[in-house]
Design a protein around this motif. Structure first.
Motif, PDB file in Angstrom:
ATOM      1  N   ALA A   8     -23.186  34.318 -31.059  1.00 38.23           N
ATOM      2  CA  ALA A   8     -22.018  33.616 -30.514  1.00 38.23           C
ATOM      3  C   ALA A   8     -21.793  34.007 -29.056  1.00 38.23           C
ATOM      4  N   GLY A   9     -21.957  35.290 -28.747  1.00 40.58           N
ATOM      5  CA  GLY A   9     -21.825  35.725 -27.358  1.00 40.58           C
ATOM      6  C   GLY A   9     -22.883  35.102 -26.468  1.00 40.58           C
ATOM      7  N   THR A  10     -24.101  34.978 -26.991  1.00 44.22           N
ATOM      8  CA  THR A  10     -25.179  34.338 -26.237  1.00 44.22           C
ATOM      9  C   THR A  10     -24.875  32.869 -25.989  1.00 44.22           C
ATOM     10  N   MET A  11     -24.276  32.211 -26.976  1.00 41.33           N
ATOM     11  CA  MET A  11     -23.891  30.802 -26.813  1.00 41.33           C
ATOM     12  C   MET A  11     -22.853  30.650 -25.703  1.00 41.33           C
ATOM     13  N   VAL A  12     -21.923  31.583 -25.630  1.00 43.10           N
ATOM     14  CA  VAL A  12     -20.924  31.543 -24.553  1.00 43.10           C
ATOM     15  C   VAL A  12     -21.614  31.695 -23.200  1.00 43.10           C
ATOM     16  N   ALA A  13     -22.557  32.625 -23.117  1.00 36.66           N
ATOM     17  CA  ALA A  13     -23.276  32.852 -21.859  1.00 36.66           C
ATOM     18  C   ALA A  13     -24.044  31.616 -21.409  1.00 36.66           C
ATOM     19  N   HIS A  14     -24.540  30.825 -22.399  1.00 29.15           N
ATOM     20  CA  HIS A  14     -25.328  29.628 -22.087  1.00 29.15           C
ATOM     21  C   HIS A  14     -24.515  28.337 -22.207  1.00 29.15           C
ATOM     22  N   SER A  15     -23.200  28.438 -22.207  1.00 32.72           N
ATOM     23  CA  SER A  15     -22.359  27.249 -22.396  1.00 32.72           C
ATOM     24  C   SER A  15     -22.659  26.180 -21.350  1.00 32.72           C
ATOM     25  N   PRO A  16     -22.831  24.916 -21.772  1.00 33.07           N
ATOM     26  CA  PRO A  16     -23.050  23.824 -20.816  1.00 33.07           C
ATOM     27  C   PRO A  16     -21.879  23.692 -19.855  1.00 33.07           C
ATOM     28  N   GLY A  17     -22.197  23.434 -18.619  1.00 35.20           N
ATOM     29  CA  GLY A  17     -21.148  23.257 -17.632  1.00 35.20           C
ATOM     30  C   GLY A  17     -20.592  24.552 -17.084  1.00 35.20           C
ATOM     31  N   HIS A  18     -21.153  25.682 -17.506  1.00 28.55           N
ATOM     32  CA  HIS A  18     -20.681  26.974 -17.011  1.00 28.55           C
ATOM     33  C   HIS A  18     -21.032  27.077 -15.530  1.00 28.55           C
ATOM     34  N   PRO A  19     -20.091  27.571 -14.697  1.00 29.53           N
ATOM     35  CA  PRO A  19     -20.343  27.616 -13.257  1.00 29.53           C
ATOM     36  C   PRO A  19     -21.434  28.591 -12.837  1.00 29.53           C
ATOM     37  N   PRO A  25     -28.194  37.265 -13.248  1.00 30.95           N
ATOM     38  CA  PRO A  25     -28.048  38.598 -13.863  1.00 30.95           C
ATOM     39  C   PRO A  25     -26.730  38.758 -14.621  1.00 30.95           C
ATOM     40  N   ILE A  26     -25.705  38.012 -14.231  1.00 28.08           N
ATOM     41  CA  ILE A  26     -24.424  38.094 -14.939  1.00 28.08           C
ATOM     42  C   ILE A  26     -24.573  37.559 -16.362  1.00 28.08           C
ATOM     43  N   VAL A  27     -25.338  36.486 -16.516  1.00 28.67           N
ATOM     44  CA  VAL A  27     -25.584  35.931 -17.847  1.00 28.67           C
ATOM     45  C   VAL A  27     -26.372  36.925 -18.691  1.00 28.67           C
ATOM     46  N   PHE A  28     -27.399  37.533 -18.094  1.00 27.61           N
ATOM     47  CA  PHE A  28     -28.187  38.535 -18.823  1.00 27.61           C
ATOM     48  C   PHE A  28     -27.319  39.721 -19.228  1.00 27.61           C
ATOM     49  N   LEU A  29     -26.422  40.139 -18.338  1.00 26.72           N
ATOM     50  CA  LEU A  29     -25.524  41.248 -18.647  1.00 26.72           C
ATOM     51  C   LEU A  29     -24.600  40.888 -19.802  1.00 26.72           C
ATOM     52  N   TYR A  30     -24.087  39.660 -19.808  1.00 33.41           N
ATOM     53  CA  TYR A  30     -23.194  39.208 -20.886  1.00 33.41           C
ATOM     54  C   TYR A  30     -23.919  39.218 -22.232  1.00 33.41           C
ATOM     55  N   ILE A  31     -25.159  38.743 -22.228  1.00 34.84           N
ATOM     56  CA  ILE A  31     -25.955  38.729 -23.467  1.00 34.84           C
ATOM     57  C   ILE A  31     -26.232  40.152 -23.934  1.00 34.84           C
TER      58      ILE A  31
END
Length: 245
Positions: A8-19, A25-31
């Motif tokens: 679920a956290g990974t889905m948030v990181a890859h959410s469509p339309g995310h700025p 690296p911020i997405v990788f850190l979130y995952i």
């Protein structure tokens, strides 16, 4: 529960339309945080129930060193595979965005690199589990934190190149839920198996060489007494005095 919240956290990181770009690296850190924290908490929850085993690679390594019988290892493996598929399916059904938690090699990572990245990170994970959880010592109760932290580090290192699996069911579950198997799916089985076997061999070697003698007394009451004699005002020593032991 571990993979549900991590997915679920990974889905948030890859959410469509995310700025933020998906390869930031911020997405990788979130995952990495999603997987590391979810693993730490769920190991702590289920440690007294089943040992907190959520990874077939760890189960395989425990079997190789004799900590699990074949029957128990197979039973746990079956539960792990069902758990991975269920977690991915629930996330896919529950969240209103397409499932995007699968693992695959990045375009600039070849199969040999991907295989050994997965082997190396799995080795580190499994050896951490051996030394913090399988080995009983004064800090064993903190093992879930150490295991969660090392998985966070593993994700930081590998998620950019392989998706950061180190766990066959983490890769297999989403592939089943999405009904899509990449041609590199085998890497997420063979790589962790190599890493787990290497960690089991290294652990057995250390046990054979009696590694405890390299730093004797570290977990003994004598070592604690010596520390408290040298640091009488330390909070640990005050607790020991109040507790009477």
């Amino acid at each position: 529960m571990y993979l549900f919240f991590a997915f679920a956290g990974t889905m948030v990181a890859h959410s469509p339309g995310h700025p933020i770009e998906n390869h930031s690296p911020i997405v990788f850190l979130y995952i990495a945080l999603s997987f590391g924290f979810s693993l730490a908490v769920n190991i702590w929850i289920f440690f007294r129930v089943s040992g907190g085993l959520f990874n077939p690679a760890v189960t395989f390594a425990f079997y190789l060193v004799g900590n699990l019988s074949f029957q128990k290892a197979f039973t746990i493996f079956t539960a792990q595979m069902l758990g991975g598929m269920s977690a991915a399916a629930i996330v896919s059904a529950l969240l209103p965005v397409p499932l995007s938690v699968g693992t695959t090699l990045s375009p600039d990572t070849n199969k040999a690199q991907g295989l050994f990245i997965e082997a190396f990170v799995t080795f580190e994970l499994v050896f951490t589990v051996f030394m913090l959880a399988a080995e009983k010592h004064r800090a064993t109760f903190l093992a879930p934190i150490g295991i969660g932290i090392i998985f966070f580090v593993i994700e930081l290192v590998s998620v950019r190149f392989t998706g950061g699996s180190a766990n066959p069911t983490r890769s297999f579950g989403p592939a089943v839920a999405a009904r899509k198997f990449e041609d590199d799916q085998w890497i997420y089985w063979v790589g962790p198996a190599i890493g787990a076997a290497a960690a089991a061999g290294f652990y057995r070697c250390m046990k054979m060489l009696e590694y405890e003698n390299a730093n004797p007394g570290q977990d003994s009451d004598q070592a604690l007494k010596k520390f408290c004699d040298e640091n009488p005002g330390h909070s640990v020593c005050e607790m020991r005095t109040v507790g009477g032991n």
